[in-house]
Design a protein around this motif. Sequence first.
Motif, short mmCIF file in Angstrom:
data_model
loop_
_atom_site.label_atom_id
_atom_site.label_comp_id
_atom_site.label_asym_id
_atom_site.label_seq_id
_atom_site.Cartn_x
_atom_site.Cartn_y
_atom_site.Cartn_z
N MET A 1 34.49 73.11 28.50
CA MET A 1 33.44 72.08 28.38
C MET A 1 34.04 70.75 28.80
N GLY A 2 33.41 70.18 29.78
CA GLY A 2 33.95 68.95 30.31
C GLY A 2 33.52 67.73 29.53
N ILE A 3 33.95 66.61 30.02
CA ILE A 3 33.63 65.33 29.36
C ILE A 3 32.14 65.04 29.45
N ARG A 4 31.54 65.43 30.54
CA ARG A 4 30.11 65.19 30.70
C ARG A 4 29.31 65.97 29.66
N GLY A 5 29.73 67.14 29.40
CA GLY A 5 29.02 67.92 28.39
C GLY A 5 29.20 67.33 27.01
N MET A 6 30.38 66.85 26.72
CA MET A 6 30.63 66.22 25.42
C MET A 6 29.76 64.98 25.25
N LEU A 7 29.61 64.17 26.28
CA LEU A 7 28.76 62.98 26.18
C LEU A 7 27.33 63.36 25.94
N ARG A 8 26.87 64.40 26.58
CA ARG A 8 25.49 64.83 26.38
C ARG A 8 25.27 65.30 24.95
N ALA A 9 26.24 66.01 24.42
CA ALA A 9 26.10 66.48 23.04
C ALA A 9 26.12 65.32 22.06
N ALA A 10 26.97 64.32 22.31
CA ALA A 10 27.03 63.16 21.41
C ALA A 10 25.73 62.39 21.41
#
Length: 525
Positions: A1-10
């Motif tokens: 899971m990349g950084i982009r996915g983490m931002l979307r989840a946050a």
Amino acid sequence: MGIRGMLRAAVLLLLIRTWLAESNGPSPTPKFHFELSSSMPEVILDLFNCKNCANEAVVQKILDRVLSTYDVRLRPNFGGAPVPVSVSIYVSSIEQISEINMDYTITMFLHQTWKDTRLAYYETNLNLTLDYHMHEKLWVPDCYFVNSKNAFVHDVTVENRVFQLHPDGTVRYGIRLTTTAACSLDLQKFPMDKQACKLEVESYGYTIEDIVLSWEDENAIHITDELHIPRFTYLGRTITSKEVYFYTGSYMRLIVKFQVQREVRSYLVQVYWPTVLTTILSWISFWMNYDSSAARVTIGLTSILVLTTIDSHMRDKLPHISCIKAIDIYILVCLFFVFLSLLEYVYINYLFFSQGPQHNRKRCKKPRRVVARYRYQEVVVGNVQDGLINVEDRVEDRADPLPDSPMQAHLASPESLVSLVLTSEQAQLATSESLSPLSSTPSQAQLATGESLSDLPSTSEQTVHDCTIHFHGFLTNDSIIPIKIHNHSEAHGDGDSEESLSSESHGHDSSTSGRLMFHSGQSAY
């Protein structure tokens, strides 16, 4: 899971949390509890916890919650320990310091800080800035200026008040105001004086059992760098505090003193240089002629009027107080010097016109007396000797011998009188050239003796009726010493010489004095 996915989840979790916080009813979905890993970036953690962010809904919720049970009528921690209130002032301008009214005007920002636990909130870590509308909803200290004469809060464009709320309940209240405070000025050294104008802050109703005022720190008084006080120079400030006692209780008073010094440059131009030049101008009369009365009096009176005008101008700018100021002593000294210059002229004028002529007459009296005596010796001695010699010649030419004494002589005939008159008319006065050999050799020219005079006929006394020359003398050693001559040509001459000569004639013995007079029908001499 990349950084982009983490931002979307946050972001998704943040939206869900916000929706749950804003909902008023029971939550339709179960609450999930999860923890993020410590390896997550701090920015992500702050966004998820939402401690450094707030929107309108969050602030509104905070205010509604804290004000719902807030009583503005009660101080914080009512019934407990006193509330510490720290004060700080930022001075933006000191407009003027008035000597007449004994006050000064100051514009400043007054900041008060205290802690009210009733206003604490936990929804965010940000400070909340509120406008002046909160002044009626929050409790504020009742501080006032003890020595204030007049004050007002600026209300352009809105009322200049501000509140800052901290999460722990700390309140910082700021207000912009202008006040005119009393300042007791010490004018004994005016205009070279230093003044200390103070500003006193105190609680009006709360005693030290409710409020304890204190300065925020040692630098609680801040002065703008562009501070300019008209006619004064700012030197510094000092802050102190003390406890004062009244019949209602004890109060804490905060005192700040602004130290200023008066600028002398304006007074040098307006007072000192004009008075110095005016005083020096009055001294010009010392080099004027004593006869220049109009000029000397005009300069003196003008100088006094100028000094009086300057003194009146200064008194209009100062209060009517009983203390003697330095400027008063200075102007009084200038007036004293100008008055002495006028007094000097009056004294010199008195000496010259009262004692001066008498002294000059005394100095000239002796030379005039000597000159009169010299002229008398030249004219009288020569003329008398010539007249006596001519008389003796006429007597010797007579055929009959003269009697031994004038008492035995017969009366003179008209022919003899005519011849005597003609002889006296033909006799010329001796000049100074003819008298010079006579005076050089007095032994060769002897005066007529008493014997020759006794041979004169008694008729000679009858011929002295129309005399124009009067001769006074006295007999010494059978000769006549002439004393005084009355001559119509010199009758209106020097009075002092006649008085001096007549005074000498009265010193001789009257028993030996004699008088010889020659009369002529015309002005002989």
